[in-house]
Design a protein around this motif. Structure first.
Motif, mmCIF file in Angstrom:
data_model
loop_
_atom_site.group_PDB
_atom_site.id
_atom_site.type_symbol
_atom_site.label_atom_id
_atom_site.label_comp_id
_atom_site.label_asym_id
_atom_site.label_seq_id
_atom_site.Cartn_x
_atom_site.Cartn_y
_atom_site.Cartn_z
ATOM 1 N N GLN A 47 35.609 33.508 -1.573
ATOM 2 C CA GLN A 47 36.633 32.513 -1.883
ATOM 3 C C GLN A 47 37.958 33.100 -2.350
ATOM 4 O O GLN A 47 38.980 32.406 -2.286
ATOM 5 N N HIS A 150 26.637 35.003 -3.525
ATOM 6 C CA HIS A 150 27.301 33.695 -3.634
ATOM 7 C C HIS A 150 27.629 33.209 -2.217
ATOM 8 O O HIS A 150 28.782 33.284 -1.777
ATOM 9 N N ASN A 195 23.687 32.403 -6.460
ATOM 10 C CA ASN A 195 24.460 31.241 -6.874
ATOM 11 C C ASN A 195 23.988 30.014 -6.107
ATOM 12 O O ASN A 195 24.047 29.981 -4.877
ATOM 13 N N GLU A 196 23.557 29.011 -6.843
ATOM 14 C CA GLU A 196 23.245 27.682 -6.279
ATOM 15 C C GLU A 196 22.446 27.707 -4.979
ATOM 16 O O GLU A 196 22.829 27.052 -4.008
ATOM 17 N N HIS A 203 23.086 22.570 2.273
ATOM 18 C CA HIS A 203 24.263 22.494 3.142
ATOM 19 C C HIS A 203 24.081 23.311 4.421
ATOM 20 O O HIS A 203 24.657 22.987 5.446
ATOM 21 N N GLU A 209 26.317 21.828 7.358
ATOM 22 C CA GLU A 209 27.766 22.012 7.150
ATOM 23 C C GLU A 209 28.140 23.465 6.909
ATOM 24 O O GLU A 209 29.266 23.864 7.176
ATOM 25 N N PHE A 210 27.233 24.230 6.335
ATOM 26 C CA PHE A 210 27.470 25.654 6.062
ATOM 27 C C PHE A 210 26.819 26.466 7.190
ATOM 28 O O PHE A 210 25.847 26.007 7.789
ATOM 29 N N ASN A 337 25.467 25.398 -12.957
ATOM 30 C CA ASN A 337 26.781 24.934 -12.505
ATOM 31 C C ASN A 337 26.742 23.422 -12.565
ATOM 32 O O ASN A 337 25.934 22.784 -11.877
ATOM 33 N N TYR A 339 28.976 19.801 -12.544
ATOM 34 C CA TYR A 339 30.251 19.129 -12.293
ATOM 35 C C TYR A 339 30.182 17.619 -12.459
ATOM 36 O O TYR A 339 31.147 16.991 -12.854
ATOM 37 N N TYR A 383 31.894 13.457 -6.168
ATOM 38 C CA TYR A 383 31.963 14.101 -7.490
ATOM 39 C C TYR A 383 32.820 13.228 -8.420
ATOM 40 O O TYR A 383 34.001 13.021 -8.159
ATOM 41 N N GLU A 410 29.498 27.440 -14.170
ATOM 42 C CA GLU A 410 30.656 26.779 -13.539
ATOM 43 C C GLU A 410 30.779 25.365 -14.067
ATOM 44 O O GLU A 410 29.781 24.670 -14.251
ATOM 45 N N TRP A 465 35.273 26.468 0.632
ATOM 46 C CA TRP A 465 34.261 26.287 1.678
ATOM 47 C C TRP A 465 34.741 25.297 2.750
ATOM 48 O O TRP A 465 35.813 25.471 3.289
ATOM 49 N N VAL A 466 33.931 24.270 3.063
ATOM 50 C CA VAL A 466 34.312 23.385 4.168
ATOM 51 C C VAL A 466 35.599 22.606 3.907
ATOM 52 O O VAL A 466 36.162 22.022 4.823
ATOM 53 N N TYR A 467 36.068 22.591 2.671
ATOM 54 C CA TYR A 467 37.341 21.928 2.358
ATOM 55 C C TYR A 467 38.534 22.866 2.532
ATOM 56 O O TYR A 467 39.669 22.452 2.344
ATOM 57 N N PHE A 473 40.940 23.980 -7.496
ATOM 58 C CA PHE A 473 40.158 24.041 -8.733
ATOM 59 C C PHE A 473 40.780 24.980 -9.781
ATOM 60 O O PHE A 473 40.200 25.193 -10.839
HETATM 61 O O1 VKK Z 1 29.828 25.183 -3.469
HETATM 62 C C1 VKK Z 1 29.752 24.221 -4.158
HETATM 63 C C2 VKK Z 1 29.887 22.870 -3.594
HETATM 64 C C3 VKK Z 1 30.109 22.751 -2.277
HETATM 65 C C4 VKK Z 1 30.245 21.482 -1.585
HETATM 66 C C5 VKK Z 1 30.328 20.251 -2.222
HETATM 67 C C6 VKK Z 1 30.464 19.090 -1.505
HETATM 68 C C7 VKK Z 1 30.507 19.134 -0.135
HETATM 69 O O2 VKK Z 1 30.634 17.989 0.592
HETATM 70 C C8 VKK Z 1 30.428 20.346 0.527
HETATM 71 C C9 VKK Z 1 30.292 21.514 -0.211
HETATM 72 O O3 VKK Z 1 29.497 24.387 -5.478
HETATM 73 C C10 VKK Z 1 30.046 25.316 -6.380
HETATM 74 O O4 VKK Z 1 31.159 24.719 -6.917
HETATM 75 C C11 VKK Z 1 32.471 25.129 -6.602
HETATM 76 C C12 VKK Z 1 33.316 23.882 -6.407
HETATM 77 O O5 VKK Z 1 32.830 23.115 -5.360
HETATM 78 C C13 VKK Z 1 32.512 26.087 -5.452
HETATM 79 O O6 VKK Z 1 33.811 26.510 -5.209
HETATM 80 C C14 VKK Z 1 31.584 27.227 -5.788
HETATM 81 O O7 VKK Z 1 31.653 28.267 -4.870
HETATM 82 C C15 VKK Z 1 30.158 26.741 -5.876
HETATM 83 O O8 VKK Z 1 29.382 27.632 -6.645
#
Ligand code: VKK
Length: 516
Positions: A47, A150, A195-196, A203, A209-210, A337, A339, A383, A410, A465-467, A473
């Motif tokens: 990232q 990650h 990580n996660e 995903h 999506e990933f 993590n 949110y 979110y 996170e 990521w996909v965004y 952030f």
């Molecule tokens: O990577 C994710 C979340 C991805 C996601 C959510 C919703 C979707 O629709 C698609 C992907 O979690 C963490 O939260 C962060 C802020 O997102 C990411 O930037 C971090 O890399 C990661 O550890």
């Protein structure tokens, strides 16, 4: 008319007064947290680093995916340059130092260390980069908090083994982690393996999506995949990779290096949509498919009952030796993590569309109850801002996993890139988000939870990521044309919170400009 107008003005005045005064009344101090508490900020390699071809780095799955399937990223962009952190890490370490954090969470790019995996040999330039970064951090008194994986894996492992679906990747990860313990472990006190994985496998293999974009109906129409089986096969290999790395660290490194090792799980909180038994059980089940999926095997040697019942033969089984390996190598700490929170609706006794993130748990997640939203929406779809869920998540993990030390690895607030420059910089919502989530974290600590630290996601805007770059952030804004980093109001708030012992609240921040 006049009465209505006057009422409206009165309402506006009251709302404004509450908005300004409420945070002051709630006040937050650095002293609300234990003296040795880690306060930091977090990033990940793909990232922020950029330099995707520099110094013999191998291509990873995200390099290939963003180049071959750019249409799957909101803005069609990638991490080729990102924040150019690879070349600007000294400036970024200065930023961390100025913020007053005592720890920095980052990840190592596997393809920088082992460009083609275990058989291709170690890339000394990759080792040298992380040595420079770690040494620069330590010189400023900042503890490195290092993630081994990650989301990014060397592309060659994807093609050779089918990524996490192939059991042979376990030895690859064990070898990679060994190279890292050996090279950096003399200076790294905090390691996490993954990580996660509970989010990434979904995903990757449920929603597609990933990379490698695997899915099957009703979740989607990918060219390959099985959304009901593959995520659990991948998770199984990740758990056993994790256990092998922890075993190696504990056997060969921990005594002489003195560090600790854990894993990071994404923990969304699920609130029952109604107080019916069905929805209460649905919320519990969603949490089992979120958290217990990974932490139950690590602590108790097997998957949770809810998953075994619902997934039956799609859920792999651990052999007796594997159960022993897992249970004999418990983590030293759990990274969370966190949110957001969402309502959970039962889908066993009532019909639902089951093509979402929670679908395999037979749960439908929804942001509204009786038309009322659970919390303010953020730039990430699904979110919402629900600060009190921080306390619930921490208490849940603390109680189920026997008071093991927790780090909030996170937590952060996202803005759309189309927000006005003024609002991007004067990010009052992010300040309030951090303040309120920290408040509930301190409450969990007062209730006995064993929490060792908190990391803000993220220090700088980065590739989401996909965004792509459409979601921001950062405590620091980044101009991706010039790579200039500009502190947001939230950066100044965090610094004030960390460096002064006085009450820090929304009131001070609201009357101060970010550029003052
Ligand atoms: O990577 C994710 C979340 C991805 C996601 C959510 C919703 C979707 O629709 C698609 C992907 O979690 C963490 O939260 C962060 C802020 O997102 C990411 O930037 C971090 O890399 C990661 O550890």
């Amino acid at each position: 008319m006049a009465v209505a107008a006057a009422t409206r003005i009165a309402v506006v005045v009251v709302v404004l007064a509450l908005a300004v005064l409420a945070p002051a009344a709630r006040g937050l101090r650095r002293d609300d947290f234990p003296p040795g508490f880690l306060f930091g900020a977090a990033t990940s390699a793909y990232q922020i680093e950029g330099a995707y071809l520099d110094d013999n780095k191998g291509l990873n799955n995200w390099d290939v995916f963003t180049h071959t399937q750019a249409g799957r990223i909101s803005d069609g962009r990638n991490g080729d340059v990102a924040d150019d952190h690879y070349h600007r890490y000294t400036e970024d370490v200065d930023i961390l130092h100025n913020l007053g954090v005592n720890s920095y969470r980052f990840s190592i790019s596997w393809a920088r260390i082992l460009p083609r995996g275990r058989l291709g040999g170690v890339n000394s330039a990759g080792i040298a980069f992380y040595n420079r970064l770690i040494n620069a951090l330590l010189q400023k008194g900042i503890q490195p908090f290092v993630t081994l994986n990650h989301f990014d894996i060397p592309h060659e492992l994807e093609t050779r083994y089918g990524g996490w679906l192939g059991a042979a990747i376990r030895e690859e990860f064990e070898y990679y982690s060994d190279v890292c313990f050996n090279a950096f472990g003399d200076r790294v006190r905090f390691w996490t393996t993954f990580n996660e994985p509970n989010l990434s496998t979904r995903h990757q293999y449920i929603l597609g999506e990933f990379p490698p974009n695997h899915c099957s109906p009703p979740f989607g129409n990918c060219s390959s995949g099985d959304s009901r089986r593959e995520p659990y096969a991948a998770a199984h290999n990740i758990l056993l990779s994790h256990a092998a790395a922890v075993h190696n660290y504990k056997t060969n490194y921990q005594a002489k290096q003195g560090g600790s090792i854990g894993i990071v799980i994404a923990v969304k909180w699920y609130e029952p949509l109604t107080n019916s038994t069905e929805d209460v059980r649905a919320a519990r089940r969603a949490l089992a498919f979120e958290v217990d999926w990974f932490l139950d095997p690590i602590f108790f040697g097997d998957y949770p009952r809810e998953m075994r019942e619902i997934l039956s033969s799609n859920l792999p089984k651990f052999t007796p030796e594997e159960k022993k390996l897992l249970q004999n190598n418990k983590v030293d700490f759990i990274g969370i993590n966190h949110y957001t929170a969402i309502y959970a609706k039962d889908c066993i006794y009532s019909p639902c569309t089951l093509d979402t993130y929670e679908g395999n748990a037979l749960v439908y997640a929804i942001g509204r109850r009786n038309g009322k939203i659970i919390g303010k929406p953020t730039a990430l779809h699904g979110y919402f801002v629900v600060p009190e869920a921080m306390e619930k998540v921490v208490m849940y993990v603390n109680d189920r996993y026997r008071n093991t030390t927790i780090y909030i690895t996170e937590n952060g607030y996202s803005q759309h890139s189309d927000t006005s420059m003024e609002d991007l910089i004067n990010d009052v919502e992010r300040v309030n988000y951090m303040h309120d989530y920290l408040k509930y974290l301190s409450s969990a600590i007062r209730k006995g939870a064993n929490v060792g630290g908190y990391f803000a996601w993220s220090i700088v805007d980065n590739f989401e990521w996909v965004y792509g770059y459409t979601v921001k952030f950062g405590l620091y804004q980044v101009d991706f044309d010039t790579q200039e980093r500009i502190p947001r109001m939230s950066a100044k708030w965090y610094r004030d919170f960390l460096t002064s012992s006085s009450l820090t609240d929304g009131l001070q921040v609201r009357s101060r400009r970010a550029d003052s």
